[in-house]
Design an enzyme around this catalytic site. Structure first.
Site, PDB file in Angstrom:
ATOM      1  N   HIS A 125     -13.648  28.826  68.534  1.00 46.76           N
ATOM      2  CA  HIS A 125     -14.621  27.814  68.653  1.00 46.76           C
ATOM      3  C   HIS A 125     -15.533  27.567  70.266  1.00 46.76           C
ATOM      4  O   HIS A 125     -14.624  28.775  70.706  1.00 46.76           O
ATOM      5  CB  HIS A 125     -13.720  26.417  68.293  1.00 46.76           C
ATOM      6  CG  HIS A 125     -13.433  25.842  67.167  1.00 46.76           C
ATOM      7  ND1 HIS A 125     -14.498  25.111  66.317  1.00 46.76           N
ATOM      8  CD2 HIS A 125     -12.016  26.463  66.166  1.00 46.76           C
ATOM      9  CE1 HIS A 125     -13.490  24.947  65.268  1.00 46.76           C
ATOM     10  NE2 HIS A 125     -12.262  26.198  65.396  1.00 46.76           N
ATOM     11  N   THR A 177      -6.355  42.371  70.836  1.00 45.77           N
ATOM     12  CA  THR A 177      -7.541  42.137  71.970  1.00 45.77           C
ATOM     13  C   THR A 177      -8.844  42.684  71.555  1.00 45.77           C
ATOM     14  O   THR A 177      -9.956  42.512  71.742  1.00 45.77           O
ATOM     15  CB  THR A 177      -7.196  41.405  72.656  1.00 45.77           C
ATOM     16  OG1 THR A 177      -7.125  41.853  73.972  1.00 45.77           O
ATOM     17  CG2 THR A 177      -6.357  39.441  73.113  1.00 45.77           C
ATOM     18  N   LYS A 178      -8.274  44.119  71.251  1.00 47.41           N
ATOM     19  CA  LYS A 178      -9.016  45.485  71.889  1.00 47.41           C
ATOM     20  C   LYS A 178      -9.198  45.753  70.422  1.00 47.41           C
ATOM     21  O   LYS A 178      -8.236  46.201  69.607  1.00 47.41           O
ATOM     22  CB  LYS A 178      -8.612  45.583  73.302  1.00 47.41           C
ATOM     23  CG  LYS A 178      -9.123  44.761  74.545  1.00 47.41           C
ATOM     24  CD  LYS A 178      -8.754  45.890  76.046  1.00 47.41           C
ATOM     25  CE  LYS A 178      -9.307  45.395  76.271  1.00 47.41           C
ATOM     26  NZ  LYS A 178      -8.479  45.025  78.387  1.00 47.41           N
ATOM     27  N   LYS A 195       2.116  54.662  71.754  1.00 49.65           N
ATOM     28  CA  LYS A 195       2.207  55.767  71.601  1.00 49.65           C
ATOM     29  C   LYS A 195       1.283  56.365  70.221  1.00 49.65           C
ATOM     30  O   LYS A 195       0.955  55.468  69.471  1.00 49.65           O
ATOM     31  CB  LYS A 195       3.372  56.594  71.356  1.00 49.65           C
ATOM     32  CG  LYS A 195       4.035  55.731  69.722  1.00 49.65           C
ATOM     33  CD  LYS A 195       5.671  56.513  69.446  1.00 49.65           C
ATOM     34  CE  LYS A 195       5.894  56.507  68.068  1.00 49.65           C
ATOM     35  NZ  LYS A 195       6.978  57.360  67.841  1.00 49.65           N
TER      36      LYS A 195
END
Length: 197
Positions: A125, A177-178, A195
């Site tokens: 949003h 988030t990545k 790892k």
């Protein structure tokens, strides 16, 4: 496929018609397709051979976006699949676990296992204008891609724009988030590489 794209482009040039169709297809209060559209879902959804969607799954899949479930794939109880703002494509031999939420545009590969309580969302949003309610500022979407042979642990969250590479594991409770490179185990909030596999 070409006809659908031409129809979409035509609707973009006719805002009144687009609003009318949206009203007829989507229940605005409930933010889901109207009951008569849901009844027609088997006619416009693609479900591969031997796939299964449990009866308690909330299928918010209007016909103007694509939903595809591959062969021998399963969407387990109390999950929510929403393609209202982007296609949801799920590959073969993939399991969407109990109480998962998938909000498109999302592409999930084959031989993927999502445990319980996972959220995979390509939707955000907008909120930068403090003179308007957040609900009045619209949304943005960024495609999420989960490649083949991935296991995502319980209660993980995969955020917009993320690509998870092939043969990866996302630890339970992680917030991704990545992008995650192939053959990697990630975990934590925000998720970090633990790892290489």
């Amino acid at each position: 496929m070409k006809d659908k794209e031409q129809l979409r482009e035509g609707l973009k040039s006719s805002p009144k018609m687009k609003r009318l169709l949206d009203y007829l297809i989507m229940n605005q209060r409930d933010a889901r397709p109207r009951w008569y559209i849901r009844m027609l879902a088997p006619l416009y959804q693609h479900r591969g051979r031997h796939s299964k969607i449990y009866g308690s799954v909330r299928m918010d899949t209007p016909p103007y976006r694509k939903f595809s479930l591959g062969e021998r794939s399963v969407v387990e109880s109390f999950s929510c699949i929403n393609n209202a703002v982007g296609d949801v494509i799920i590959g073969d031999h993939t399991r969407i676990g109990i109480h998962n939420t998938i909000i498109g545009p999302v592409t999930i590969g084959s031989h993927v296992n999502l445990a319980q309580g996972i959220t995979v969302t390509a939707l955000n949003h907008n909120f930068t204008d403090n003179t308007k309610y957040i609900g009045e500022q619209g949304i943005t979407t960024k495609q999420v891609i989960i490649k083949d042979d991935v296991w995502i642990g319980a209660n993980a969250v995969i955020l917009p724009g993320v690509t998870i590479g092939r043969h990866c594991v996302v630890a339970a409770g992680a917030v991704v988030t990545k992008d995650v490179p192939d053959n990697t185990l990630v975990g934590g909030v925000p998720a970090k590489v633990i790892k290489q596999l």
